[in-house]
Enzyme design. Sequence first.
Site, PDB file in Angstrom:
ATOM      1  N   SER A 272      65.909  47.286  74.592  1.00  0.00           N
ATOM      2  CA  SER A 272      66.200  47.262  76.024  1.00  0.00           C
ATOM      3  C   SER A 272      67.648  46.885  76.287  1.00  0.00           C
ATOM      4  CB  SER A 272      65.289  46.248  76.716  1.00  0.00           C
ATOM      5  OG  SER A 272      65.738  44.943  76.411  1.00  0.00           O
ATOM      6  N   LYS A 273      68.114  47.351  77.431  1.00  0.00           N
ATOM      7  CA  LYS A 273      69.495  47.076  77.835  1.00  0.00           C
ATOM      8  C   LYS A 273      69.711  45.554  77.907  1.00  0.00           C
ATOM      9  CE  LYS A 273      73.450  47.761  79.973  1.00  0.00           C
ATOM     10  NZ  LYS A 273      73.739  47.569  81.362  1.00  0.00           N
ATOM     11  N   ARG A 274      68.696  44.861  78.436  1.00  0.00           N
ATOM     12  CA  ARG A 274      68.841  43.414  78.623  1.00  0.00           C
ATOM     13  C   ARG A 274      69.011  42.695  77.278  1.00  0.00           C
ATOM     14  NH1 ARG A 274      65.035  39.653  79.818  1.00  0.00           N
ATOM     15  NH2 ARG A 274      63.436  41.245  79.655  1.00  0.00           N
ATOM     16  N   GLY A 277      72.015  45.363  75.073  1.00  0.00           N
ATOM     17  CA  GLY A 277      73.271  45.830  75.679  1.00  0.00           C
ATOM     18  C   GLY A 277      73.506  47.313  75.444  1.00  0.00           C
TER      19      GLY A 277
END
Length: 504
Positions: A272-274, A277
């Site tokens: 995930s982006k969270r 990154g």
Amino acid sequence: MLRIRDYRLGLYTIGDNVTESPRVRIAPSPTGHLHVGTARTALYNYLFAHHHKGTFVLRLEDTDEQRSDEAYTKDIIDGLRWLGLHWDEGPDVGGPYAPYRQTEKVDRYNHIANQLIAQGLAYFCYCTQEELSEQKDQQKSAGKAARYDNRCRHLTSQRIEQFDSQGRVPSIRFKLEEPRVVSWHDAIKGEIAIDSSDLGGDMVIVKSNGIAIYNFAVVIDDLDMKITHVIRGEDHIHNTAKQILLYEALGKTLPHFAHVALIFDAERRKLSKRQHGEAVHISRYRADGYMPEALVNYLAQMSWTPPDGRESFTLDEAAQMFDLSRVSKSPAIFDIARLNWYNSNYIRKLPLSTITDRAMPFLPEQSIKDMHRFDVEEIVGCVRDGLTVLSELPDAISFFLESSVDIEPEIQDTLLSRQSSQKVLCAFLQTLPTLPWGDHVKCKAAVDAIGQELGLKGKDLYWPIRAALSGKTQGPDLGSIISILGESKVRQRVESTLKLCHHL
Ligand code: GLU
């Protein structure tokens, strides 16, 4: 058992034994950059379509007006094209097809939603956001799962009038059949059964602002576009159950469903982006100088094994072999080391002219602007075996371009203080006038001849020359370094290294 069913386009069989041209799609929402997981799903759709001589479509699910952004749309389009996943249809804008967009179909979704209302299968819901949150909070404090309690299903006309006069604008909810087990045969996961009471109650299909929500628009679009196989991420399994109920309400035949397992990191966390990154975005790999062929190969084999078990293959080869029944049911692990292994292999084996074209944006413009293409190609060719990504190029080639090199202090102290090193450098300096410049094999042979004369080989012979010419003891082929640097740079560097030796 081979079942034949009639579905608009004609006849095809259930499962992976497709007998008629299938139609598949990738349907990203432009609310973020192209995600690695979306790229893998797009790839599997593309491979499936190409394997069965079908059609692959790109549809942007852009109805979330607050989160959708044209910059993300561009990123998704650029990323898919960069990977070579060209779609076969779409609005003709001259050149490659544009994607289909859901925002172009707002009226159509509303039209179908009103039909469902007329049939008694959907209804207007006047609940406000505050009322819905209150409902959720109460359920939470009672330890129950959050769901809509279907309170607007049976509103009296009096109540409706009252809400209208208060200026409330309704959304449209679809009556979700309960109790019910929604089941289907998934072409990847096998038999799936979902209890409809886990689906959150009657679902909004059109928001109060007139915009259709994903689970509704996707069904209309998949029907309108005659999609035969919906291949998407496993995170949509519950959505599929909701969508099946909508297909039934609309009296339509289901497409085949195939859910690809999620991608995790080594600690089994969802990619995930969270958490991760930029590493979850295809754009990051483009910017770092990964080869699209490497990403395609890596993503293809991430959850699918070719029948002959081979590791390396092109997009076309994968399309020839692709089969949903060989796609794994278990989560994939994103392994950057493996992707890097593929990437360095492709950097090594793709045509040098291709690598040089792709290297250009990474090279220091000032230093190469007056160089011939041939010389740039030679430098790139000399260092490419040692590269993992093209963004390493400026560092890898700096010693060719700079006027002098700094030799690492540790090398100075150990290697250059040795007498044998100084002897090698002196002998090398003497041979310079006779070196066959431009021929890296012969340049290397000349160094070997010096070694024979001095009775030195390996590190004792090569490292002093390497250090003098590049500042390091490791690097590309020594013959190529000598031949590319040319006589004057080689002479200058060997002479200054010898001066340094005398001070040690
Ligand atoms: N817009 C959805 C997503 O980006 C598409 C899911 C689907 O393929 O139906 O996840």
